[in-house]
Design a protein around this motif. Structure first.
Motif, PDB file in Angstrom:
ATOM      1  N   SER A  35       0.832  -1.206   0.000  1.00  0.00           N
ATOM      2  CA  SER A  35       0.000   0.000   0.000  1.00  0.00           C
ATOM      3  C   SER A  35       0.866   1.256   0.000  1.00  0.00           C
ATOM      4  O   SER A  35       2.097   1.182   0.037  1.00  0.00           O
ATOM      5  N   GLY A  36       0.188   2.417  -0.042  1.00  0.00           N
ATOM      6  CA  GLY A  36       0.908   3.694   0.025  1.00  0.00           C
ATOM      7  C   GLY A  36       1.396   4.207  -1.308  1.00  0.00           C
ATOM      8  O   GLY A  36       2.192   5.149  -1.351  1.00  0.00           O
ATOM      9  N   TYR A  37       0.917   3.618  -2.417  1.00  0.00           N
ATOM     10  CA  TYR A  37       1.353   4.059  -3.741  1.00  0.00           C
ATOM     11  C   TYR A  37       0.670   5.371  -4.127  1.00  0.00           C
ATOM     12  O   TYR A  37      -0.533   5.550  -3.893  1.00  0.00           O
ATOM     13  N   ARG A  38       1.418   6.272  -4.738  1.00  0.00           N
ATOM     14  CA  ARG A  38       0.833   7.505  -5.267  1.00  0.00           C
ATOM     15  C   ARG A  38       0.178   7.216  -6.614  1.00  0.00           C
ATOM     16  O   ARG A  38       0.605   6.304  -7.325  1.00  0.00           O
ATOM     17  N   VAL A  94       5.503  14.910  -1.013  1.00  0.00           N
ATOM     18  CA  VAL A  94       6.606  14.757  -0.053  1.00  0.00           C
ATOM     19  C   VAL A  94       6.142  15.072   1.363  1.00  0.00           C
ATOM     20  O   VAL A  94       6.823  14.724   2.336  1.00  0.00           O
ATOM     21  N   PHE A  95       5.003  15.759   1.502  1.00  0.00           N
ATOM     22  CA  PHE A  95       4.452  16.076   2.812  1.00  0.00           C
ATOM     23  C   PHE A  95       3.301  15.151   3.184  1.00  0.00           C
ATOM     24  O   PHE A  95       2.610  15.377   4.180  1.00  0.00           O
ATOM     25  N   GLN A  96       3.078  14.122   2.387  1.00  0.00           N
ATOM     26  CA  GLN A  96       1.981  13.189   2.582  1.00  0.00           C
ATOM     27  C   GLN A  96       2.549  11.807   2.878  1.00  0.00           C
ATOM     28  O   GLN A  96       3.518  11.392   2.249  1.00  0.00           O
ATOM     29  N   PRO A  97       1.985  11.077   3.839  1.00  0.00           N
ATOM     30  CA  PRO A  97       2.485   9.721   4.107  1.00  0.00           C
ATOM     31  C   PRO A  97       2.231   8.793   2.918  1.00  0.00           C
ATOM     32  O   PRO A  97       1.099   8.475   2.597  1.00  0.00           O
ATOM     33  N   THR A  98       3.308   8.397   2.244  1.00  0.00           N
ATOM     34  CA  THR A  98       3.234   7.418   1.163  1.00  0.00           C
ATOM     35  C   THR A  98       4.411   6.464   1.332  1.00  0.00           C
ATOM     36  O   THR A  98       5.263   6.650   2.214  1.00  0.00           O
ATOM     37  N   ASN A  99       4.486   5.471   0.463  1.00  0.00           N
ATOM     38  CA  ASN A  99       5.631   4.555   0.568  1.00  0.00           C
ATOM     39  C   ASN A  99       6.918   5.158   0.001  1.00  0.00           C
ATOM     40  O   ASN A  99       7.960   4.502   0.016  1.00  0.00           O
TER      41      ASN A  99
END
Length: 368
Positions: free
Chosen positions: A27-30, A43-48
């Motif tokens: 998970s965590g894909y943009r 870059v300010f958002q929780p992603t992988n």
């Protein structure tokens, strides 16, 4: 402030094309085909990718500060030439984490953008390997090998390694340009060949310049005995750097720990994040060891080592930059969009935007 900005929802591995998949990351894909603005905001958002970006972006500024401090402290006259290899090396230390953070930031803009971003990332790593060779040639070579035939050819071979290894790393993504892929189709190597060749090629591309650059250091630390082996305070720090470098390579090659527990390390603690952290730590330790050699051996090296010139420091670096840019351009040229590709991209972009509105996998499947 960020609450006022509409950030795209992150997706699961089932909601993004295969080219964007990462082993063990669920998970965590943009969203693929994001705009440059969305990539920058992510870059300010929780992603992988968030920690992959910051673990290299912040150290790049630290290395830039080190570069400026060395440049401002340079002595005048002939002794200023003695600091040039360190300046070249520190410049390469600035480039590789910055290129990496940019690659991770903008790699979700499109399939072609993803490949080109990492082509530049590989070129920056190769440039760093050359910077290490330049600085090792000037300060770290064991006394027995100074002015030897190998010493005279050492940096020249490192220049050759830099663009050969960039080509190998680029080849590990899609194969050979125009042979395995072209502007009209991005098929790359068949899946079974990709699985067999991608990882070995990329590991070889990164390991070869590291092993070559460290031949004089390995000899100095593990083989050489007796007089002329350059046994000083820097040796212990060099040992630390080698241990960290091997741990970095181990993380890159094994994909641990996410390989053991897929989905558990999507945001924090996956191998690529640890790879970044240990790579930066190894570079910081390497800088310390090089500075110790530079200071402790200055008098002897100025008297016995080959003269430091513009050609064997900045000159060879510029040659390497030009050669690596040529390699990147060749591999990227095969990805340039044609009308056919733009139509495909636009269509796929519209489909993926539709995916973003789906809240479940079943909703995603109805679009397929």
């Amino acid at each position: 402030m960020l609450n006022l900005i509409k950030l795209p929802h992150v997706l699961t591995i089932n909601q993004v094309p295969k080219v964007f998949h990462e082993d063990g990351i669920i998970s965590g894909y943009r969203p693929p085909y994001s705009s440059a603005k969305d990539c920058a905001l992510s870059v300010f958002q929780p992603t992988n990718e968030t920690l992959n970006i910051w673990t290299h972006f912040l150290p790049a500024w630290f290395f830039l500060w080190k570069l400026l401090m060395v440049a401002l402290a340079m002595e005048e006259g002939e002794r200023s030439l003695y600091s040039w290899p360190l300046l070249v090396y520190l410049a390469s230390c600035c480039v590789y984490p910055l290129a990496s953070s940019c690659a991770h930031t903008f790699s979700s803009m499109s399939v072609r953008a993803r490949h080109v971003c990492f082509f530049f990332d590989y070129g920056a790593i190769s440039l760093y390997s050359l910077g290490s060779a330049v600085v090792y040639s000037s300060y770290t070579f064991p006394q027995k090998w100074v002015n030897s035939t190998f010493h005279h050819w050492y940096v020249s071979i490192a220049v050759l390694n830099s663009f050969v290894c960039t080509a190998l790393a680029c080849c590990s993504r899609l194969g050979l340009p125009f042979l395995h892929y072209s502007a009209d189709t991005i098929k790359g190597l068949p899946d079974y060949q990709v699985a067999k060749l991608t990882k070995p090629l990329r590991i070889l591309a990164f390991a070869l310049p590291y092993v070559y650059d460290n031949i004089p250091l390995f000899y100095r630390l593990f083989v050489c005995v007796g007089e002329g082996c350059t046994d000083n305070e820097a040796n212990g720090v060099h040992h630390q750097h080698i241990a960290l470098a091997f741990l970095t390579g181990f993380l890159f090659a094994t994909r641990l720990p996410e390989r053991l527990a897929p989905g558990s390390f999507d945001y924090i603690g996956n191998s690529h994040q640890l790879f970044h952290v240990f790579a930066i730590t190894a570079t910081v330790v390497q800088i310390k060891a090089i500075e110790l050699d530079m200071v402790l051996r200055q008098t002897w090296l100025l008297a016995h080592s080959p003269p430091i010139t513009f050609t064997n420091t900045v000159g060879v670096t510029l040659v390497s930059v030009a050669a690596n840019l040529c390699v990147i351009c060749i591999f990227s040229h095969a990805l340039f969009s044609t009308t056919k590709n733009r139509d495909k991209d636009n269509k796929l972009s519209d489909i993926i935007k539709g995916y973003d509105s789906c809240s479940t996998r079943s909703a995603f499947c109805c679009h397929r």
